[in-house]
Design a protein around this motif. Structure first.
Motif, PDB file in Angstrom:
ATOM      1  N   ALA A   2       0.827  -1.195   0.000  1.00  0.00           N
ATOM      2  CA  ALA A   2       0.000   0.000   0.000  1.00  0.00           C
ATOM      3  C   ALA A   2       0.866   1.251   0.000  1.00  0.00           C
ATOM      4  O   ALA A   2       1.837   1.352   0.743  1.00  0.00           O
ATOM      5  N   GLN A   3       0.501   2.197  -0.858  1.00  0.00           N
ATOM      6  CA  GLN A   3       1.321   3.396  -0.995  1.00  0.00           C
ATOM      7  C   GLN A   3       0.455   4.587  -1.391  1.00  0.00           C
ATOM      8  O   GLN A   3      -0.472   4.462  -2.196  1.00  0.00           O
ATOM      9  N   LEU A   4       0.781   5.740  -0.807  1.00  0.00           N
ATOM     10  CA  LEU A   4       0.179   7.011  -1.187  1.00  0.00           C
ATOM     11  C   LEU A   4       1.274   7.905  -1.735  1.00  0.00           C
ATOM     12  O   LEU A   4       2.346   8.013  -1.129  1.00  0.00           O
ATOM     13  N   VAL A   5       1.003   8.556  -2.854  1.00  0.00           N
ATOM     14  CA  VAL A   5       1.993   9.427  -3.472  1.00  0.00           C
ATOM     15  C   VAL A   5       1.353  10.781  -3.747  1.00  0.00           C
ATOM     16  O   VAL A   5       0.337  10.865  -4.444  1.00  0.00           O
ATOM     17  N   GLU A   6       1.971  11.832  -3.199  1.00  0.00           N
ATOM     18  CA  GLU A   6       1.498  13.189  -3.436  1.00  0.00           C
ATOM     19  C   GLU A   6       2.236  13.787  -4.632  1.00  0.00           C
ATOM     20  O   GLU A   6       3.412  13.494  -4.870  1.00  0.00           O
ATOM     21  N   SER A   7       1.544  14.660  -5.352  1.00  0.00           N
ATOM     22  CA  SER A   7       2.160  15.378  -6.459  1.00  0.00           C
ATOM     23  C   SER A   7       1.483  16.731  -6.608  1.00  0.00           C
ATOM     24  O   SER A   7       0.396  16.958  -6.060  1.00  0.00           O
ATOM     25  N   GLY A   8       2.139  17.621  -7.342  1.00  0.00           N
ATOM     26  CA  GLY A   8       1.538  18.921  -7.633  1.00  0.00           C
ATOM     27  C   GLY A   8       2.081  20.087  -6.830  1.00  0.00           C
ATOM     28  O   GLY A   8       1.671  21.228  -7.041  1.00  0.00           O
ATOM     29  N   GLY A   9       2.996  19.814  -5.914  1.00  0.00           N
ATOM     30  CA  GLY A   9       3.560  20.900  -5.137  1.00  0.00           C
ATOM     31  C   GLY A   9       4.518  21.738  -5.974  1.00  0.00           C
ATOM     32  O   GLY A   9       4.831  21.408  -7.118  1.00  0.00           O
ATOM     33  N   GLY A  10       4.958  22.852  -5.387  1.00  0.00           N
ATOM     34  CA  GLY A  10       5.894  23.712  -6.091  1.00  0.00           C
ATOM     35  C   GLY A  10       5.891  25.117  -5.539  1.00  0.00           C
ATOM     36  O   GLY A  10       5.394  25.365  -4.434  1.00  0.00           O
ATOM     37  N   LEU A  11       6.435  26.015  -6.319  1.00  0.00           N
ATOM     38  CA  LEU A  11       6.540  27.425  -5.941  1.00  0.00           C
ATOM     39  C   LEU A  11       5.425  28.212  -6.619  1.00  0.00           C
ATOM     40  O   LEU A  11       5.207  28.081  -7.833  1.00  0.00           O
ATOM     41  N   VAL A  12       4.730  29.033  -5.833  1.00  0.00           N
ATOM     42  CA  VAL A  12       3.648  29.843  -6.374  1.00  0.00           C
ATOM     43  C   VAL A  12       3.668  31.191  -5.683  1.00  0.00           C
ATOM     44  O   VAL A  12       4.073  31.311  -4.520  1.00  0.00           O
ATOM     45  N   PRO A  14       2.047  34.605  -3.953  1.00  0.00           N
ATOM     46  CA  PRO A  14       0.866  34.877  -3.117  1.00  0.00           C
ATOM     47  C   PRO A  14      -0.338  35.236  -3.981  1.00  0.00           C
ATOM     48  O   PRO A  14      -0.218  35.988  -4.955  1.00  0.00           O
ATOM     49  N   GLY A  15      -1.482  34.679  -3.620  1.00  0.00           N
ATOM     50  CA  GLY A  15      -2.691  34.883  -4.408  1.00  0.00           C
ATOM     51  C   GLY A  15      -2.888  33.860  -5.498  1.00  0.00           C
ATOM     52  O   GLY A  15      -3.961  33.801  -6.112  1.00  0.00           O
ATOM     53  N   GLY A  16      -1.878  33.046  -5.745  1.00  0.00           N
ATOM     54  CA  GLY A  16      -1.955  32.040  -6.786  1.00  0.00           C
ATOM     55  C   GLY A  16      -2.651  30.762  -6.335  1.00  0.00           C
ATOM     56  O   GLY A  16      -3.144  30.676  -5.198  1.00  0.00           O
ATOM     57  N   SER A  17      -2.671  29.778  -7.223  1.00  0.00           N
ATOM     58  CA  SER A  17      -3.364  28.517  -6.963  1.00  0.00           C
ATOM     59  C   SER A  17      -2.473  27.326  -7.286  1.00  0.00           C
ATOM     60  O   SER A  17      -1.587  27.415  -8.139  1.00  0.00           O
ATOM     61  N   LEU A  18      -2.725  26.243  -6.587  1.00  0.00           N
ATOM     62  CA  LEU A  18      -2.092  24.958  -6.859  1.00  0.00           C
ATOM     63  C   LEU A  18      -3.107  23.870  -6.577  1.00  0.00           C
ATOM     64  O   LEU A  18      -3.987  24.041  -5.709  1.00  0.00           O
ATOM     65  N   THR A  19      -2.958  22.749  -7.272  1.00  0.00           N
ATOM     66  CA  THR A  19      -3.771  21.582  -6.968  1.00  0.00           C
ATOM     67  C   THR A  19      -2.845  20.412  -6.662  1.00  0.00           C
ATOM     68  O   THR A  19      -2.021  20.034  -7.495  1.00  0.00           O
ATOM     69  N   LEU A  20      -2.963  19.884  -5.462  1.00  0.00           N
ATOM     70  CA  LEU A  20      -2.221  18.699  -5.069  1.00  0.00           C
ATOM     71  C   LEU A  20      -3.046  17.457  -5.367  1.00  0.00           C
ATOM     72  O   LEU A  20      -4.275  17.477  -5.255  1.00  0.00           O
ATOM     73  N   ALA A  21      -2.364  16.379  -5.715  1.00  0.00           N
ATOM     74  CA  ALA A  21      -3.029  15.103  -5.958  1.00  0.00           C
ATOM     75  C   ALA A  21      -2.436  14.040  -5.046  1.00  0.00           C
ATOM     76  O   ALA A  21      -1.226  14.032  -4.799  1.00  0.00           O
ATOM     77  N   CYS A  22      -3.277  13.183  -4.563  1.00  0.00           N
ATOM     78  CA  CYS A  22      -2.868  12.042  -3.736  1.00  0.00           C
ATOM     79  C   CYS A  22      -3.360  10.787  -4.435  1.00  0.00           C
ATOM     80  O   CYS A  22      -4.566  10.534  -4.488  1.00  0.00           O
ATOM     81  N   LYS A  76      -9.906   7.333 -10.788  1.00  0.00           N
ATOM     82  CA  LYS A  76      -8.448   7.491 -10.834  1.00  0.00           C
ATOM     83  C   LYS A  76      -7.795   7.136  -9.506  1.00  0.00           C
ATOM     84  O   LYS A  76      -6.576   7.259  -9.372  1.00  0.00           O
ATOM     85  N   ASN A  77      -8.634   6.732  -8.527  1.00  0.00           N
ATOM     86  CA  ASN A  77      -8.113   6.401  -7.199  1.00  0.00           C
ATOM     87  C   ASN A  77      -7.248   7.545  -6.653  1.00  0.00           C
ATOM     88  O   ASN A  77      -6.150   7.320  -6.115  1.00  0.00           O
ATOM     89  N   THR A  78      -7.762   8.734  -6.783  1.00  0.00           N
ATOM     90  CA  THR A  78      -7.006   9.940  -6.453  1.00  0.00           C
ATOM     91  C   THR A  78      -7.888  10.923  -5.690  1.00  0.00           C
ATOM     92  O   THR A  78      -9.084  11.049  -5.988  1.00  0.00           O
ATOM     93  N   VAL A  79      -7.286  11.592  -4.734  1.00  0.00           N
ATOM     94  CA  VAL A  79      -7.941  12.677  -4.007  1.00  0.00           C
ATOM     95  C   VAL A  79      -7.143  13.949  -4.255  1.00  0.00           C
ATOM     96  O   VAL A  79      -5.901  13.930  -4.225  1.00  0.00           O
ATOM     97  N   TYR A  80      -7.853  15.037  -4.486  1.00  0.00           N
ATOM     98  CA  TYR A  80      -7.212  16.301  -4.827  1.00  0.00           C
ATOM     99  C   TYR A  80      -7.409  17.331  -3.716  1.00  0.00           C
ATOM    100  O   TYR A  80      -8.393  17.296  -2.971  1.00  0.00           O
ATOM    101  N   LEU A  81      -6.471  18.259  -3.661  1.00  0.00           N
ATOM    102  CA  LEU A  81      -6.624  19.429  -2.802  1.00  0.00           C
ATOM    103  C   LEU A  81      -6.369  20.654  -3.667  1.00  0.00           C
ATOM    104  O   LEU A  81      -5.230  20.931  -4.040  1.00  0.00           O
ATOM    105  N   ARG A  82      -7.438  21.356  -3.975  1.00  0.00           N
ATOM    106  CA  ARG A  82      -7.345  22.587  -4.749  1.00  0.00           C
ATOM    107  C   ARG A  82      -7.104  23.723  -3.759  1.00  0.00           C
ATOM    108  O   ARG A  82      -7.891  23.910  -2.823  1.00  0.00           O
ATOM    109  N   MET A  83      -6.038  24.494  -3.986  1.00  0.00           N
ATOM    110  CA  MET A  83      -5.669  25.570  -3.072  1.00  0.00           C
ATOM    111  C   MET A  83      -5.669  26.886  -3.842  1.00  0.00           C
ATOM    112  O   MET A  83      -4.881  27.048  -4.792  1.00  0.00           O
ATOM    113  N   ASP A  84      -6.551  27.777  -3.473  1.00  0.00           N
ATOM    114  CA  ASP A  84      -6.670  29.089  -4.110  1.00  0.00           C
ATOM    115  C   ASP A  84      -6.278  30.198  -3.137  1.00  0.00           C
ATOM    116  O   ASP A  84      -6.296  30.007  -1.927  1.00  0.00           O
TER     117      ASP A  84
END
Length: 124
Positions: A2-12, A14-22, A76-84
């Motif tokens: 069993a494994q969880l892998v996060e993706s989508g991080g980075g540099l943004v 202020p005021g910007g958006s990112l979406t992380l995926a698990c 997709k067996n994935t959970v997202y975190l949308r960050m605005d």
């Protein structure tokens, strides 16, 4: 294994958006409550958002309500975190976690399975 892998991080900025995926392997996330947590240097790990598998209930930390949105894509067996409207204080390592028994206190870090984390930096 069993494994969880996060993706989508980075540099943004202020005021910007990112979406992380698990994304999970060997874990059918549709049957798991999934939470997102973050930890900044020198600070405790804190719960940010979570979604229950049983009834889709979501919970958010007060500091992110109205800015972050958690969602799942079972196909997709994935959970997202949308960050605005990201702020500098959102900078941290973000972790996803999953547990089929986590049905209460969704933002408590008592989950069974954890990913390795994805770094988010909010800076101009």
């Amino acid at each position: 294994q069993a494994q969880l892998v996060e993706s989508g991080g980075g540099l943004v900025q202020p005021g910007g958006s990112l979406t992380l995926a698990c994304t999970a392997s060997e874990l059918p996330l549709e049957n798991y409550t999934v939470g997102w947590f973050r930890q900044a240097p020198g600070k405790k790990r804190e719960g940010v958002a979570a979604i229950s598998w049983r009834d889709g209930t979501t919970d958010y930390a007060d500091s992110v309500k109205g800015r972050f949105t958690i969602s799942r894509d079972n196909a997709k067996n994935t959970v997202y975190l949308r960050m605005d409207n990201l702020k500098s204080e959102d900078s941290a390592d973000y972790f996803c976690a999953a547990d089929p028994q986590q049905l209460l206190f969704l933002l408590h870090p008592t989950y069974r399975h954890w990913g390795q984390g994805s770094q988010v930096t909010v800076s101009s």
